[in-house]
Design a protein around this motif. Structure first.
Motif, PDB file in Angstrom:
ATOM      1  N   LYS A 105      10.544 -13.318  24.562  1.00 33.53           N
ATOM      2  CA  LYS A 105       9.874 -13.630  23.307  1.00 33.53           C
ATOM      3  C   LYS A 105       9.670 -12.309  22.568  1.00 33.53           C
ATOM      4  N   ALA A 106       9.638 -12.373  21.261  1.00 29.86           N
ATOM      5  CA  ALA A 106       9.407 -11.158  20.472  1.00 29.86           C
ATOM      6  C   ALA A 106       8.911 -11.549  19.093  1.00 29.86           C
ATOM      7  N   SER A 107       8.215 -10.625  18.482  1.00 35.95           N
ATOM      8  CA  SER A 107       7.807 -10.815  17.090  1.00 35.95           C
ATOM      9  C   SER A 107       7.789  -9.456  16.405  1.00 35.95           C
ATOM     10  N   ALA A 108       8.171  -9.468  15.150  1.00 35.54           N
ATOM     11  CA  ALA A 108       8.028  -8.293  14.291  1.00 35.54           C
ATOM     12  C   ALA A 108       6.889  -8.572  13.324  1.00 35.54           C
ATOM     13  N   LYS A 109       6.176  -7.521  12.943  1.00 35.99           N
ATOM     14  CA  LYS A 109       5.129  -7.657  11.938  1.00 35.99           C
ATOM     15  C   LYS A 109       5.306  -6.526  10.933  1.00 35.99           C
ATOM     16  N   ILE A 110       5.380  -6.897   9.671  1.00 34.47           N
ATOM     17  CA  ILE A 110       5.699  -5.921   8.628  1.00 34.47           C
ATOM     18  C   ILE A 110       4.667  -5.997   7.511  1.00 34.47           C
ATOM     19  N   ARG A 111       4.081  -4.849   7.192  1.00 39.47           N
ATOM     20  CA  ARG A 111       3.244  -4.741   5.997  1.00 39.47           C
ATOM     21  C   ARG A 111       3.916  -3.761   5.054  1.00 39.47           C
ATOM     22  N   SER A 112       4.247  -4.208   3.862  1.00 44.80           N
ATOM     23  CA  SER A 112       4.866  -3.337   2.868  1.00 44.80           C
ATOM     24  C   SER A 112       4.180  -3.522   1.518  1.00 44.80           C
ATOM     25  N   LYS A 113       2.919  -3.885   1.556  1.00 50.07           N
ATOM     26  CA  LYS A 113       2.173  -4.280   0.367  1.00 50.07           C
ATOM     27  C   LYS A 113       1.721  -3.107  -0.487  1.00 50.07           C
ATOM     28  N   GLY A 114       1.549  -1.957   0.152  1.00 48.00           N
ATOM     29  CA  GLY A 114       0.999  -0.820  -0.575  1.00 48.00           C
ATOM     30  C   GLY A 114      -0.470  -1.038  -0.889  1.00 48.00           C
ATOM     31  N   LEU A 115      -0.910  -0.482  -2.020  1.00 44.89           N
ATOM     32  CA  LEU A 115      -2.322  -0.558  -2.391  1.00 44.89           C
ATOM     33  C   LEU A 115      -2.625  -1.904  -3.047  1.00 44.89           C
ATOM     34  N   ALA A 116      -3.622  -2.599  -2.533  1.00 46.71           N
ATOM     35  CA  ALA A 116      -3.993  -3.904  -3.081  1.00 46.71           C
ATOM     36  C   ALA A 116      -5.503  -4.067  -2.977  1.00 46.71           C
ATOM     37  N   ASP A 117      -6.196  -3.747  -4.045  1.00 47.42           N
ATOM     38  CA  ASP A 117      -7.642  -3.915  -4.085  1.00 47.42           C
ATOM     39  C   ASP A 117      -8.011  -5.314  -4.552  1.00 47.42           C
ATOM     40  N   ASP A 118      -9.262  -5.706  -4.308  1.00 49.99           N
ATOM     41  CA  ASP A 118      -9.785  -6.912  -4.929  1.00 49.99           C
ATOM     42  C   ASP A 118      -9.838  -6.673  -6.436  1.00 49.99           C
ATOM     43  N   GLU A 119      -9.544  -7.692  -7.202  1.00 51.82           N
ATOM     44  CA  GLU A 119      -9.423  -7.534  -8.648  1.00 51.82           C
ATOM     45  C   GLU A 119     -10.645  -6.872  -9.265  1.00 51.82           C
ATOM     46  N   GLU A 120     -11.831  -7.267  -8.830  1.00 56.89           N
ATOM     47  CA  GLU A 120     -13.052  -6.706  -9.422  1.00 56.89           C
ATOM     48  C   GLU A 120     -13.249  -5.238  -9.053  1.00 56.89           C
ATOM     49  N   ASP A 121     -12.591  -4.767  -7.987  1.00 62.16           N
ATOM     50  CA  ASP A 121     -12.772  -3.381  -7.554  1.00 62.16           C
ATOM     51  C   ASP A 121     -11.976  -2.387  -8.392  1.00 62.16           C
ATOM     52  N   TYR A 122     -10.997  -2.860  -9.159  1.00 64.88           N
ATOM     53  CA  TYR A 122     -10.219  -1.933  -9.977  1.00 64.88           C
ATOM     54  C   TYR A 122     -11.080  -1.228 -11.028  1.00 64.88           C
ATOM     55  N   ALA A 123     -12.244  -1.778 -11.318  1.00 66.94           N
ATOM     56  CA  ALA A 123     -13.161  -1.150 -12.275  1.00 66.94           C
ATOM     57  C   ALA A 123     -14.114  -0.171 -11.601  1.00 66.94           C
ATOM     58  N   PHE A 124     -14.028  -0.055 -10.259  1.00 73.85           N
ATOM     59  CA  PHE A 124     -14.929   0.851  -9.541  1.00 73.85           C
ATOM     60  C   PHE A 124     -14.421   2.286  -9.684  1.00 73.85           C
ATOM     61  N   PRO A 125     -15.282   3.240 -10.036  1.00 74.19           N
ATOM     62  CA  PRO A 125     -14.837   4.613 -10.349  1.00 74.19           C
ATOM     63  C   PRO A 125     -14.609   5.488  -9.118  1.00 74.19           C
ATOM     64  N   THR A 126     -13.531   5.226  -8.380  1.00 72.70           N
ATOM     65  CA  THR A 126     -13.166   6.091  -7.263  1.00 72.70           C
ATOM     66  C   THR A 126     -11.648   6.199  -7.192  1.00 72.70           C
ATOM     67  N   TYR A 127     -11.180   7.244  -6.541  1.00 74.63           N
ATOM     68  CA  TYR A 127      -9.743   7.499  -6.479  1.00 74.63           C
ATOM     69  C   TYR A 127      -9.086   6.609  -5.425  1.00 74.63           C
ATOM     70  N   ALA A 128      -7.863   6.163  -5.682  1.00 72.83           N
ATOM     71  CA  ALA A 128      -7.100   5.347  -4.743  1.00 72.83           C
ATOM     72  C   ALA A 128      -5.638   5.755  -4.819  1.00 72.83           C
ATOM     73  N   GLU A 129      -4.933   5.660  -3.688  1.00 73.01           N
ATOM     74  CA  GLU A 129      -3.511   5.996  -3.678  1.00 73.01           C
ATOM     75  C   GLU A 129      -2.838   5.494  -2.418  1.00 73.01           C
ATOM     76  N   ARG A 130      -1.503   5.507  -2.443  1.00 70.36           N
ATOM     77  CA  ARG A 130      -0.668   5.246  -1.269  1.00 70.36           C
ATOM     78  C   ARG A 130       0.035   6.542  -0.907  1.00 70.36           C
ATOM     79  N   ILE A 131      -0.041   6.937   0.368  1.00 69.07           N
ATOM     80  CA  ILE A 131       0.602   8.161   0.838  1.00 69.07           C
ATOM     81  C   ILE A 131       1.803   7.775   1.697  1.00 69.07           C
ATOM     82  N   PRO A 132       3.024   7.912   1.193  1.00 71.18           N
ATOM     83  CA  PRO A 132       4.203   7.575   1.997  1.00 71.18           C
ATOM     84  C   PRO A 132       4.303   8.471   3.237  1.00 71.18           C
ATOM     85  N   VAL A 133       4.771   7.900   4.322  1.00 69.77           N
ATOM     86  CA  VAL A 133       4.959   8.631   5.581  1.00 69.77           C
ATOM     87  C   VAL A 133       6.400   8.448   6.026  1.00 69.77           C
TER      88      VAL A 133
END
Length: 240
Positions: free
Chosen positions: A165-193
């Protein structure tokens, strides 16, 4: 080793992705591609009630996984009759800094493979596997090397595990805040690795006239490791 079109591993409570099941994949193509583009895995067993997890190099042939270790290893000695095991591989693709702690995350590609790990006892099969332990990463290299001695072969244990048996799990969503949080004054980013190959460092005791073989051209500075490994796998196992 030709795979059936759209073949998938069976799904049950062992390998079903329970949280964020939309990220789960069970088809051979996805699972095998993630396995073939990595070199290091972690293998987990339970022996006499004690869990162990060991990092090791591995490779795939069809739906069988192989890895090696010391014949003196207590864990490997316990595999002679077949031991339930779980082999995992993870590619880290990014770090995600969101506007709240709950939404901080990472993009990744991972595999969990389940089966019964068993030591290879047949000498001819073991010797062939030890050739592929090298040639899977560096196609054709074993033919250029000093032959392994009987003692070296004896000292190395090789384990095979059919993927049940096997399973793969993939997250490729990047940055996804709650809609109301986009108005919150703090820095956000995605850091590629990325895991990138460095400049090769030839041994300073090479004999005169010895040059880097053309078969290593895929392992060039600046190239992504997963690309180089996938290419090497295809050269060693052209049938997939």
């Amino acid at each position: 080793m030709t795979e059936t079109t759209a073949a998938s591993y069976p799904i049950d409570e062992t390998n079903r992705v329970k949280r964020r099941h939309d990220r789960g994949r069970y088809d051979h193509a996805t699972v095998h591609a993630l396995l073939d583009s990595a070199a290091l895995c972690h293998v987990a067993y339970v022996i006499d009630g004690q869990p162990y997890c060991t990092p090791t190099l591995y490779w795939r042939e069809g739906t069988t996984l192989y890895w090696h270790g010391s014949s003196a290893s207590r864990m490997l000695r316990n595999l002679s009759e077949g031991q339930p095991a779980c082999l995992t591989v993870t590619h880290l693709d990014s770090l995600v800094l969101a506007r709240c702690g709950f939404n901080h995350s990472a993009d990744y590609r991972s595999v969990m493979a389940f089966g019964h790990a068993k030591l290879i006892e047949d000498l001819a099969e073991k010797e062939r596997a030890l050739v592929m332990m090298v040639d899977r990463f560096f196609p054709g290299r074993t033919a250029t090397l000093r032959p392994s001695t009987a003692q070296e072969i004896k000292a190395t244990a090789v384990v095979a595990m059919e993927i049940e048996k096997a399973s793969a799990k993939i997250r490729s969503k990047g940055l996804a805040d709650d809609e109301e949080d986009y108005a919150f004054p703090t820095y956000a980013e995605r850091i590629p690795v990325r895991t990138v190959l460095g400049t090769p460092e030839p041994c300073d005791r090479l004999l005169p006239g010895i040059t880097r073989p053309a078969t290593l051209a895929g392992f060039s500075a600046g190239r992504l490791l997963d690309e180089a490994l996938t290419e090497a796998y295809a050269m060693s196992y052209p049938a997939g």
